[in-house]
Scaffold this active site. Structure first.
Site, PDB file in Angstrom:
ATOM      1  N   HIS A  34      -1.070  10.213 -11.741  1.00  0.00           N
ATOM      2  CA  HIS A  34      -0.172  10.984 -12.620  1.00  0.00           C
ATOM      3  C   HIS A  34      -0.851  12.245 -13.153  1.00  0.00           C
ATOM      4  O   HIS A  34      -0.335  12.880 -14.065  1.00  0.00           O
ATOM      5  CB  HIS A  34       0.390  10.121 -13.761  1.00  0.00           C
ATOM      6  CG  HIS A  34       1.432   9.151 -13.291  1.00  0.00           C
ATOM      7  ND1 HIS A  34       2.779   9.330 -13.482  1.00  0.00           N
ATOM      8  CD2 HIS A  34       1.312   8.001 -12.575  1.00  0.00           C
ATOM      9  CE1 HIS A  34       3.449   8.322 -12.937  1.00  0.00           C
ATOM     10  NE2 HIS A  34       2.576   7.495 -12.370  1.00  0.00           N
ATOM     11  N   THR A  35      -1.974  12.578 -12.598  1.00  0.00           N
ATOM     12  CA  THR A  35      -2.659  13.816 -12.980  1.00  0.00           C
ATOM     13  C   THR A  35      -2.103  15.011 -12.208  1.00  0.00           C
ATOM     14  O   THR A  35      -2.280  16.146 -12.648  1.00  0.00           O
ATOM     15  CB  THR A  35      -4.173  13.687 -12.688  1.00  0.00           C
ATOM     16  OG1 THR A  35      -4.312  13.097 -11.392  1.00  0.00           O
ATOM     17  CG2 THR A  35      -4.851  12.809 -13.715  1.00  0.00           C
ATOM     18  N   ASP A  36      -1.424  14.752 -11.073  1.00  0.00           N
ATOM     19  CA  ASP A  36      -1.031  15.907 -10.233  1.00  0.00           C
ATOM     20  C   ASP A  36      -0.053  16.832 -10.945  1.00  0.00           C
ATOM     21  O   ASP A  36      -0.251  18.045 -10.984  1.00  0.00           O
ATOM     22  CB  ASP A  36      -0.532  15.469  -8.836  1.00  0.00           C
ATOM     23  CG  ASP A  36       0.683  14.575  -8.811  1.00  0.00           C
ATOM     24  OD1 ASP A  36       1.113  14.089  -9.886  1.00  0.00           O
ATOM     25  OD2 ASP A  36       1.227  14.351  -7.702  1.00  0.00           O
ATOM     26  N   ALA A  73       6.163   0.677  -1.258  1.00  0.00           N
ATOM     27  CA  ALA A  73       4.870   0.035  -1.500  1.00  0.00           C
ATOM     28  C   ALA A  73       3.892   0.958  -2.207  1.00  0.00           C
ATOM     29  O   ALA A  73       2.721   0.622  -2.373  1.00  0.00           O
ATOM     30  CB  ALA A  73       4.281  -0.453  -0.177  1.00  0.00           C
ATOM     31  N   ASP A 130       1.002  13.338  -2.836  1.00  0.00           N
ATOM     32  CA  ASP A 130       1.293  12.602  -1.600  1.00  0.00           C
ATOM     33  C   ASP A 130       1.308  13.530  -0.388  1.00  0.00           C
ATOM     34  O   ASP A 130       0.705  13.238   0.649  1.00  0.00           O
ATOM     35  CB  ASP A 130       2.647  11.896  -1.711  1.00  0.00           C
ATOM     36  CG  ASP A 130       2.744  11.036  -2.964  1.00  0.00           C
ATOM     37  OD1 ASP A 130       1.697  10.718  -3.553  1.00  0.00           O
ATOM     38  OD2 ASP A 130       3.879  10.689  -3.350  1.00  0.00           O
ATOM     39  N   LEU A 133       2.783   3.764  -1.031  1.00  0.00           N
ATOM     40  CA  LEU A 133       1.865   4.324  -0.030  1.00  0.00           C
ATOM     41  C   LEU A 133       2.430   5.595   0.602  1.00  0.00           C
ATOM     42  O   LEU A 133       1.977   6.035   1.644  1.00  0.00           O
ATOM     43  CB  LEU A 133       1.557   3.265   1.040  1.00  0.00           C
ATOM     44  CG  LEU A 133       0.930   1.970   0.498  1.00  0.00           C
ATOM     45  CD1 LEU A 133       0.811   0.924   1.607  1.00  0.00           C
ATOM     46  CD2 LEU A 133      -0.434   2.226  -0.136  1.00  0.00           C
TER      47      LEU A 133
HETATM   48  C1  GLA Z   1       3.771   9.283  -6.887  1.00  0.00           C
HETATM   49  C2  GLA Z   1       4.113  10.759  -6.861  1.00  0.00           C
HETATM   50  C3  GLA Z   1       2.869  11.626  -6.926  1.00  0.00           C
HETATM   51  C4  GLA Z   1       1.974  11.210  -8.079  1.00  0.00           C
HETATM   52  C5  GLA Z   1       1.764   9.693  -8.097  1.00  0.00           C
HETATM   53  C6  GLA Z   1       1.026   9.236  -9.308  1.00  0.00           C
HETATM   54  O1  GLA Z   1       3.071   8.936  -5.736  1.00  0.00           O
HETATM   55  O2  GLA Z   1       4.839  11.062  -5.684  1.00  0.00           O
HETATM   56  O3  GLA Z   1       3.237  12.980  -7.031  1.00  0.00           O
HETATM   57  O4  GLA Z   1       2.472  11.680  -9.300  1.00  0.00           O
HETATM   58  O5  GLA Z   1       3.004   8.998  -8.035  1.00  0.00           O
HETATM   59  O6  GLA Z   1      -0.280   9.674  -9.258  1.00  0.00           O
END
Ligand code: GLA
Length: 386
Positions: free
Chosen positions: A38-40, A127, A176, A129
């Site tokens: 959740h840092t992105d 999942a 992602d 992923l």
């Molecule tokens: C999901 C979102 C990403 C990121 C993560 C948490 O995968 O698609 O953008 O925020 O959650 O790190």
């Protein structure tokens, strides 16, 4: 876990359904995030790696404005749409990902016309992923190639993110798609989400006799609804009250002051982001210094922060982490957006059977659905396969 169709099998399936051979086949991987959750979207740091589970798409350009899409997911049949009258409502289910990418590309002036597309994916859905990013990145890479659009990998990342944000309706960041597009075999991707600057960090698990085990809890999550958006809103509120552009700009020392300015819940959300950014930086430094065997405590601290401060874990994820730790893992944490999905455990390769058995048994005795457990290692990013 379904196995991938070989390129020859995918070509045959495509030809069988659409009556002509595809112009090519493109592939893009799912990911696990080693640390940095959740840092992105807070313009901070992440450290994911691509896994050897991929979305593969065979595509043939048609020369009209019709798109026909089919997948090996199962029973849904061919979806047929006219790209010139494409509405958001017409992009539903898995087709929202490829069509979302096409919609964004067209918005950005890339002249994507009609096409036939066959998707085959081995990234498990729901999942945590990044099965959706894998599809987006395979499709974006394919059209970039086929139409000679000249977009950089960083631009393709943003195309995928826009598809996710504007078409699927999930307010996600760039983690992602960056992992799926920028990754290389044997490396993690250390990404500064403010500048999109990426550095490949060697992650040779085998040389350290380690492996990363994924525990897919089978608790399905969706980021278009509920908790994910609420967490993002809390972070935005925190940044606003603290007077910074993004939580990336808050450091450890600012936290003491933040406690007096924020309500307790928002403070905990902010504390997760601030400490998580610091843990990503530490992980990169520790990897460089001591190799993967030395990062276990950071992974575990990340999990505790997500469980207690960000509150995005669930009993199944906690059980996976605790059980892996009790049976020899060096570190473990939930990975991805949370509220379900997968945990990862960094374990000595020799402990694999014991950890698998212990996690399976713990889930059974807790009355949880049996998890899917498999090893992953850092794999290559999106590319043309055939
Ligand atoms: C999901 C979102 C990403 C990121 C993560 C948490 O995968 O698609 O953008 O925020 O959650 O790190």
């Amino acid at each position: 876990m379904s196995t991938a169709l070989t390129p020859a099998e995918l070509t045959a399936a495509f030809t069988d359904h659409f009556g002509a051979a595809p112009d090519g086949i493109w592939t893009a991987p799912g990911r696990v995030n080693l640390i940095g959750e959740h840092t992105d979207y807070n313009e901070g740091f992440v450290l994911p790696f691509a896994i050897d589970r991929t979305a593969n798409v065979a595509i043939r350009l048609r020369g009209d404005s019709t798109a026909r899409l089919l997948s090996s997911y199962g029973d849904q049949g061919v979806a047929t749409v006219d790209l010139d009258t494409l509405s958001h409502e017409a992009m539903s289910g898995w087709t929202a990902y490829p069509l979302g990418v096409v919609w964004v590309l067209r918005q950005q002036g890339v002249a994507v016309g009609g096409f036939d597309l066959y998707l085959d994916s081995t990234v498990p859905t729901g999942a945590g992923l990044s099965s959706s990013a894998a599809i987006e990145c395979a499709v974006a890479t394919a059209f970039n190639d086929l139409l000679d659009a000249g977009l950089s990998a960083e631009e393709l990342v943003l195309v995928g993110q826009r598809a996710e944000n504007e078409v699927v309706g999930a307010p996600t960041g760039i983690l992602d798609q960056s992992a799926s597009l920028l990754a290389t075999d044997g490396h993690a991707v250390f990404l500064d989400c403010r500048t999109q600057e990426a550095k490949l960090v060697p992650l040779d698990l085998a040389a350290a006799s380690l492996l990363v085990l994924v525990v897919d809890t089978k608790v399905s999550h969706a980021h278009a609804t509920g908790g994910y958006a609420a967490r993002r809103a809390s972070c935005e509120l925190g940044a606003e009250v603290l007077g910074v552009a993004a939580l990336r700009d808050v450091d450890d020392e600012d936290l003491a002051e933040a406690a007096g300015l924020l309500d307790p819940e928002t403070f905990r959300r902010v504390r997760h982001i601030v400490t998580e950014d610091a843990r990503v930086l530490q992980t990169v430094a520790v990897l460089d210094d001591g190799g993967p065997a030395a990062i276990g405590a950071l992974l575990l601290a990340s999990h505790a922060s997500m469980r207690d401060d960000f509150e995005i874990s669930c009993p199944e994820l906690d059980l996976a982490v605790d059980t892996a730790m009790a049976h020899g893992a060096l570190g473990a944490r939930m990975t991805g957006g949370g509220f379900g999905g997968s945990a990862i455990a960094l374990i000595p390769a020799a402990a694999e059977a014991a950890v698998r058995a212990a996690v399976t048994a713990a889930f059974a005795s807790a009355g949880f659905t049996a998890p899917d457990i498999f090893a992953v290692s850092p794999a290559d990013g999106a590319r043309r396969l055939a």
